[in-house]
Write a protein that holds these residues in place. Structure first.
Motif, mmCIF file in Angstrom:
data_model
loop_
_atom_site.group_PDB
_atom_site.id
_atom_site.type_symbol
_atom_site.label_atom_id
_atom_site.label_comp_id
_atom_site.label_asym_id
_atom_site.label_seq_id
_atom_site.Cartn_x
_atom_site.Cartn_y
_atom_site.Cartn_z
ATOM 1 N N ASP A 219 6.427 10.509 9.558
ATOM 2 C CA ASP A 219 6.385 8.792 9.839
ATOM 3 C C ASP A 219 7.583 7.935 10.516
ATOM 4 O O ASP A 219 8.173 7.294 9.540
ATOM 5 C CB ASP A 219 5.155 8.055 9.380
ATOM 6 C CG ASP A 219 5.076 7.107 9.414
ATOM 7 O OD1 ASP A 219 5.253 6.770 10.697
ATOM 8 O OD2 ASP A 219 3.735 6.294 9.370
ATOM 9 N N GLU B 55 7.981 5.458 12.887
ATOM 10 C CA GLU B 55 8.365 3.949 12.034
ATOM 11 C C GLU B 55 7.859 3.223 10.749
ATOM 12 O O GLU B 55 8.509 2.427 10.899
ATOM 13 C CB GLU B 55 6.352 3.412 12.993
ATOM 14 C CG GLU B 55 6.290 3.598 14.235
ATOM 15 C CD GLU B 55 7.578 2.800 15.164
ATOM 16 O OE1 GLU B 55 8.271 2.193 15.105
ATOM 17 O OE2 GLU B 55 7.295 3.411 16.664
ATOM 18 N N ARG B 56 7.940 4.097 10.586
ATOM 19 C CA ARG B 56 8.072 3.442 8.715
ATOM 20 C C ARG B 56 9.055 4.367 7.699
ATOM 21 O O ARG B 56 9.642 3.645 7.269
ATOM 22 C CB ARG B 56 6.737 4.041 7.325
ATOM 23 C CG ARG B 56 5.299 2.783 8.334
ATOM 24 C CD ARG B 56 4.380 3.550 6.900
ATOM 25 N NE ARG B 56 3.651 4.544 6.836
ATOM 26 C CZ ARG B 56 3.997 5.117 6.057
ATOM 27 N NH1 ARG B 56 4.585 4.854 4.724
ATOM 28 N NH2 ARG B 56 3.616 6.590 5.450
ATOM 29 N N LYS C 183 12.788 4.161 7.144
ATOM 30 C CA LYS C 183 13.715 3.633 6.489
ATOM 31 C C LYS C 183 15.731 4.198 7.181
ATOM 32 O O LYS C 183 16.634 3.348 6.839
ATOM 33 C CB LYS C 183 14.077 3.019 5.614
ATOM 34 C CG LYS C 183 13.231 2.440 5.921
ATOM 35 C CD LYS C 183 12.745 0.957 4.682
ATOM 36 C CE LYS C 183 11.607 0.065 4.146
ATOM 37 N NZ LYS C 183 10.571 -0.139 2.416
ATOM 38 N N ARG D 292 12.250 -0.976 14.382
ATOM 39 C CA ARG D 292 12.376 -1.488 13.675
ATOM 40 C C ARG D 292 14.542 -1.773 13.609
ATOM 41 O O ARG D 292 14.940 -2.068 13.371
ATOM 42 C CB ARG D 292 12.254 -1.400 12.136
ATOM 43 C CG ARG D 292 11.020 -1.837 11.590
ATOM 44 C CD ARG D 292 10.577 -1.198 10.965
ATOM 45 N NE ARG D 292 10.953 -0.640 9.779
ATOM 46 C CZ ARG D 292 10.578 -1.180 8.548
ATOM 47 N NH1 ARG D 292 9.079 -2.109 7.944
ATOM 48 N NH2 ARG D 292 11.272 -0.845 7.313
ATOM 49 N N CYS E 268 10.840 10.945 -1.210
ATOM 50 C CA CYS E 268 10.977 10.479 0.664
ATOM 51 C C CYS E 268 10.872 8.989 -0.076
ATOM 52 O O CYS E 268 9.588 8.562 -1.049
ATOM 53 C CB CYS E 268 10.149 10.164 1.227
ATOM 54 S SG CYS E 268 10.075 9.032 2.701
ATOM 55 N N PRO E 269 11.095 7.539 0.055
ATOM 56 C CA PRO E 269 11.157 6.168 -0.860
ATOM 57 C C PRO E 269 10.058 5.789 -0.408
ATOM 58 O O PRO E 269 9.517 4.244 -0.473
ATOM 59 C CB PRO E 269 12.108 5.986 -1.029
ATOM 60 C CG PRO E 269 13.414 6.657 -0.615
ATOM 61 C CD PRO E 269 12.913 7.826 -0.203
ATOM 62 N N ASP E 270 9.718 6.244 1.455
ATOM 63 C CA ASP E 270 8.709 5.449 2.169
ATOM 64 C C ASP E 270 7.561 6.473 1.988
ATOM 65 O O ASP E 270 6.613 6.132 2.935
ATOM 66 C CB ASP E 270 9.809 4.612 3.057
ATOM 67 C CG ASP E 270 10.291 3.877 2.721
ATOM 68 O OD1 ASP E 270 10.166 2.851 2.641
ATOM 69 O OD2 ASP E 270 11.416 4.283 3.038
ATOM 70 N N ALA E 271 7.371 7.694 1.159
ATOM 71 C CA ALA E 271 6.010 8.034 1.599
ATOM 72 C C ALA E 271 6.310 8.550 3.419
ATOM 73 O O ALA E 271 4.639 8.639 3.652
ATOM 74 C CB ALA E 271 5.330 7.425 0.502
ATOM 75 N N LYS F 279 -0.669 2.080 3.551
ATOM 76 C CA LYS F 279 0.366 2.958 5.180
ATOM 77 C C LYS F 279 0.695 1.295 5.612
ATOM 78 O O LYS F 279 0.275 1.673 7.055
ATOM 79 C CB LYS F 279 -0.520 3.694 5.860
ATOM 80 C CG LYS F 279 -0.240 5.306 5.650
ATOM 81 C CD LYS F 279 -0.747 6.037 6.885
ATOM 82 C CE LYS F 279 -0.005 7.527 7.088
ATOM 83 N NZ LYS F 279 -0.906 8.686 7.271
ATOM 84 N N SER G 252 4.353 -0.142 6.076
ATOM 85 C CA SER G 252 5.937 0.115 5.687
ATOM 86 C C SER G 252 6.466 -1.406 4.367
ATOM 87 O O SER G 252 5.821 -2.505 4.583
ATOM 88 C CB SER G 252 6.909 -0.929 7.196
ATOM 89 O OG SER G 252 8.187 -0.258 6.912
ATOM 90 N N THR G 253 7.037 -1.064 3.268
ATOM 91 C CA THR G 253 7.671 -2.139 2.134
ATOM 92 C C THR G 253 8.863 -2.597 3.008
ATOM 93 O O THR G 253 9.571 -2.467 3.682
ATOM 94 C CB THR G 253 7.695 -0.758 1.294
ATOM 95 O OG1 THR G 253 8.673 0.208 1.158
ATOM 96 C CG2 THR G 253 6.270 -0.070 0.647
ATOM 97 N N HIS G 254 8.923 -4.017 2.479
ATOM 98 C CA HIS G 254 10.221 -4.343 2.066
ATOM 99 C C HIS G 254 10.988 -4.066 1.353
ATOM 100 O O HIS G 254 12.137 -5.343 1.426
ATOM 101 C CB HIS G 254 9.998 -5.762 1.613
ATOM 102 C CG HIS G 254 9.606 -6.057 0.544
ATOM 103 N ND1 HIS G 254 8.682 -5.671 -0.569
ATOM 104 C CD2 HIS G 254 10.144 -6.998 -0.483
ATOM 105 C CE1 HIS G 254 8.978 -6.340 -1.674
ATOM 106 N NE2 HIS G 254 9.658 -6.515 -2.029
ATOM 107 N N TYR G 255 10.581 -2.707 0.978
ATOM 108 C CA TYR G 255 12.151 -2.639 0.310
ATOM 109 C C TYR G 255 13.412 -2.765 0.792
ATOM 110 O O TYR G 255 13.172 -1.702 1.975
ATOM 111 C CB TYR G 255 11.610 -1.156 -1.190
ATOM 112 C CG TYR G 255 10.587 -1.975 -1.967
ATOM 113 C CD1 TYR G 255 10.634 -2.529 -2.596
ATOM 114 C CD2 TYR G 255 9.496 -0.961 -1.869
ATOM 115 C CE1 TYR G 255 9.849 -3.947 -3.424
ATOM 116 C CE2 TYR G 255 8.501 -1.247 -2.506
ATOM 117 C CZ TYR G 255 8.526 -2.357 -3.805
ATOM 118 O OH TYR G 255 7.725 -3.324 -4.457
ATOM 119 N N CYS G 256 14.619 -2.085 0.341
ATOM 120 C CA CYS G 256 16.227 -1.600 1.299
ATOM 121 C C CYS G 256 15.853 -0.333 1.086
ATOM 122 O O CYS G 256 14.731 0.800 0.488
ATOM 123 C CB CYS G 256 16.746 -2.386 0.419
ATOM 124 S SG CYS G 256 16.858 -3.635 0.085
ATOM 125 N N GLY H 299 10.116 2.554 -3.599
ATOM 126 C CA GLY H 299 9.019 2.645 -3.150
ATOM 127 C C GLY H 299 8.459 4.488 -4.067
ATOM 128 O O GLY H 299 7.240 5.028 -3.687
#
Lengths: 68, 242
Positions: free
Chosen positions: A7, A9-10, A12, A35, A59-62, B13, B15-19, B25
């Protein structure tokens, strides 16, 4: 035969999936998402992906889904 | 092709605010996966802390409550006593559970409240700018210990899991880490066991998760994981404590 779907867009751009992929199939991309982050890309020309799920587990953002 | 790893239903689903590279996460996702697998999404209530995870209720797709700084276990005690049919867990960082909330933590554990506590240990105060936390390692540089933490001036790292393991009301304490995919799976198993203990009405369970904070450790996400593996697990050994 397996593949992953990112994904973008999510993503990082932490590159943990890049570090843990045993075949080096996930790479830092050159495109930016909304972003302004260089999201990772999945490049698998030789169908080398085993679907081991290491990228998705770390993956920390799944944002990775795995198909096998 | 079949989807073998999908986004959990209990995690929104967004986007988180985490670094980038933050362990929160991963921990959020593990809790969401466990809630999905135990099929308790309709009756679970999470209590969010103050700290980096302060808006965790925006990311989980189940009922949540927000507590004052350090008081998550006190709020969770109230919820569980009023609604014993619900599964109540707290999600707290080291500044929340081990510093300002030590009192609430120790007494909730000592009363043997039928709760699950998820304790994220990243050895700094992340939300406020990387100051020293009680769990900061000796020699670790933070915003308030620019020359490294010194034992004779700042004290020793607080091992809250070992302290709680001495109490009779506590049934399960395990320390896990997020530094590799295999360790993440072990962490998930520990969280599942902690929720299962509550469903079986066994008593207080705590899972301590060693989590990376690349921003305030001033490392890349991969270096942060290696630092957990090489340095942090020496001070905080992994495994089941009780």
């Amino acid at each position: 035969m397996a593949k992953i779907k990112i994904d973008k867009e999510r993503c990082k751009g932490c590159l943990l999936c890049v570090n843990f992929c045993p075949h080096g199939l996930v790479k830092k991309g050159f495109q930016l998402n909304k972003r302004g982050i260089n999201y990772v890309e999945f490049l698998d020309k030789d169908n080398a992906c085993l679907g081991c799920m290491q990228c998705a587990i770390i993956c920390p953002d799944a944002c990775i889904e795995v198909y096998r | 092709m079949k989807k073998i790893f999908k986004h959990p239903q209990s995690l929104r689903k967004v986007s988180t605010h985490y670094c980038a590279g933050c362990g929160h996460g991963i921990a959020h996702r593990l809790i969401a996966e466990v809630v999905d697998e135990l099929n308790i999404r309709e009756k679970v209530i999470g209590v969010a802390p103050v700290g980096c995870a302060v808006v965790a209720y925006d990311y989980w797709n189940f009922d949540c409550c927000e507590a004052a700084h350090g008081r998550a276990l006190a709020v969770a005690t109230g919820i569980k006593r009023c609604r014993p049919q619900n599964i109540v867990f707290t999600y707290q960082g080291d500044g929340d559970l081990a510093a300002i909330g030590t009192n609430e933590t120790i007494h909730a554990a000592n009363r043997g409240e039928n709760l699950t506590a998820i304790f994220i240990n990243n050895a700094v105060y992340g939300m406020t700018g990387g100051q020293m936390a009680p769990t900061t390692l000796i020699g670790q540089k933070t915003a308030t210990t620019p020359y490294g933490r010194e034992a004779n001036y700042h004290g020793w790292p607080l091992k809250i899991s070992e302290i709680l393991a001495l109490l009779k009301g506590v049934v399960y304490v395990e320390r896990v880490s997020l530094h590799a995919p295999l360790e993440v799976l072990k962490a998930k198993r520990a969280i599942k066991q902690a929720f299962f203990n509550q469903i079986e009405k066994r008593g207080f369970s705590l899972v301590e998760i060693l989590s990376p904070c690349p921003t305030y450790w001033q490392m890349s996400p991969k270096e942060a994981l290696d630092w957990i593996k090489e340095v942090m697990t020496k001070e905080f050994p992994l495994g089941r404590i009780k």
